[in-house]
Motif scaffolding. Structure first.
Motif, PDB file in Angstrom:
ATOM      1  N   UNK A 106       0.751  -1.266   0.260  1.00 37.53           N
ATOM      2  CA  UNK A 106       0.096   0.014   0.072  1.00 37.53           C
ATOM      3  C   UNK A 106       0.801   1.233   0.245  1.00 37.53           C
ATOM      4  N   UNK A 107       0.716   2.174  -0.908  1.00 37.89           N
ATOM      5  CA  UNK A 107       1.605   3.209  -1.034  1.00 37.89           C
ATOM      6  C   UNK A 107       1.031   4.415   0.004  1.00 37.89           C
ATOM      7  N   UNK A 108       2.248   4.937   0.568  1.00 37.49           N
ATOM      8  CA  UNK A 108       1.897   5.765   1.639  1.00 37.49           C
ATOM      9  C   UNK A 108       3.110   6.954   1.901  1.00 37.49           C
ATOM     10  N   UNK A 109       2.700   8.237   2.116  1.00 30.64           N
ATOM     11  CA  UNK A 109       3.774   8.982   2.427  1.00 30.64           C
ATOM     12  C   UNK A 109       2.904   9.938   3.427  1.00 30.64           C
ATOM     13  N   UNK A 110       3.521   9.891   4.800  1.00 31.49           N
ATOM     14  CA  UNK A 110       2.786  10.365   5.800  1.00 31.49           C
ATOM     15  C   UNK A 110       3.724  10.727   6.740  1.00 31.49           C
ATOM     16  N   UNK A 111       3.731  12.109   7.324  1.00 26.78           N
ATOM     17  CA  UNK A 111       4.643  12.815   8.226  1.00 26.78           C
ATOM     18  C   UNK A 111       4.087  12.470   9.652  1.00 26.78           C
ATOM     19  N   UNK A 112       4.706  12.076  10.567  1.00 22.82           N
ATOM     20  CA  UNK A 112       4.290  12.013  12.071  1.00 22.82           C
ATOM     21  C   UNK A 112       5.617  12.441  12.908  1.00 22.82           C
ATOM     22  N   UNK A 113       5.040  13.362  13.812  1.00 21.60           N
ATOM     23  CA  UNK A 113       6.280  13.743  14.693  1.00 21.60           C
ATOM     24  C   UNK A 113       7.584  14.096  14.022  1.00 21.60           C
ATOM     25  N   UNK A 114       7.134  14.635  12.745  1.00 20.08           N
ATOM     26  CA  UNK A 114       8.708  15.212  12.094  1.00 20.08           C
ATOM     27  C   UNK A 114       9.335  14.110  11.325  1.00 20.08           C
ATOM     28  N   UNK A 115       8.802  13.198  11.296  1.00 19.67           N
ATOM     29  CA  UNK A 115       9.445  11.868  10.848  1.00 19.67           C
ATOM     30  C   UNK A 115       8.368  11.855   9.394  1.00 19.67           C
ATOM     31  N   UNK A 116       9.110  11.533   8.185  1.00 18.28           N
ATOM     32  CA  UNK A 116       8.458  11.142   7.006  1.00 18.28           C
ATOM     33  C   UNK A 116       8.334   9.684   6.726  1.00 18.28           C
ATOM     34  N   UNK A 117       7.082   8.737   6.803  1.00 18.26           N
ATOM     35  CA  UNK A 117       7.056   7.486   6.662  1.00 18.26           C
ATOM     36  C   UNK A 117       6.569   7.275   5.098  1.00 18.26           C
ATOM     37  N   UNK A 118       7.445   6.526   4.392  1.00 19.15           N
ATOM     38  CA  UNK A 118       7.265   6.634   3.079  1.00 19.15           C
ATOM     39  C   UNK A 118       7.278   4.872   2.635  1.00 19.15           C
ATOM     40  N   UNK A 119       6.225   4.393   1.833  1.00 10.32           N
ATOM     41  CA  UNK A 119       6.007   3.151   1.445  1.00 10.32           C
ATOM     42  C   UNK A 119       5.852   3.234   0.041  1.00 10.32           C
TER      43      UNK A 119
END
Length: 154
Positions: A106-119
């Motif tokens: 599952x494609x994802x680009x999401x920022x949480x707590x200043x960290x970018x999580x990308x799949x």
């Protein structure tokens, strides 16, 4: 500006559309489930390459591929892991700005707590109704711009 290509879950299939997208990248990160070592050779022919082992990467060829990789590009700290659910570090405490994963398709680009999580999703065989996709990160100074691209498979 640096262009970082993201690909994951190729599962034995390196699509020409994915290769075309990755051409011109300064670095490529493969999020695991490669399933064929020839894929790594093709990607390394395009740009420098960071790879992590996925749950389907088995056999002698995959033994030296790490399960995680932490590294820096242009002052940006990255952490790569195949399955985000197995993340055992605190990215914020470790100074990581980008976590790259795969596994879910599952494609994802999401920022949480200043960290970018990308799949980047899966660039290999289609699974269920999920898209076939890859991603890129544009690094410009301290700015990080993610982009997920759905591939039109021939």
């Amino acid at each position: 500006m640096r262009r970082i290509g993201l690909i994951s879950d190729t599962h034995d299939l390196l699509r020409p559309e994915a290769l075309a997208f990755l051409r011109g990248c300064d670095h490529i990160i493969h999020g695991g489930d490669i399933c064929d070592p020839r894929i790594l050779g093709e990607l390394a022919g395009i740009a420098s390459l960071t790879v992590v082992r996925g749950n389907n990467d088995r056999g002698a060829w995959a033994q030296d591929i790490p399960e995680t990789a932490s590294f820096e590009i242009d002052g940006v700290r990255f952490h790569a892991i195949h399955n985000l659910a197995e993340l055992s570090i605190d990215p914020v405490a470790a100074g990581v700005r980008v976590v790259v994963s795969g596994h879910s398709h599952r494609p994802l680009a999401q920022a949480r707590d200043g960290v970018l999580y990308v799949n980047p999703g899966s660039a290999g065989p289609r699974r269920f109704r999920l898209p076939i996709s890859v991603a890129e990160l544009l690094l410009d100074g301290g700015a990080i711009t993610p982009r997920i691209v759905e591939l039109v498979a021939r």
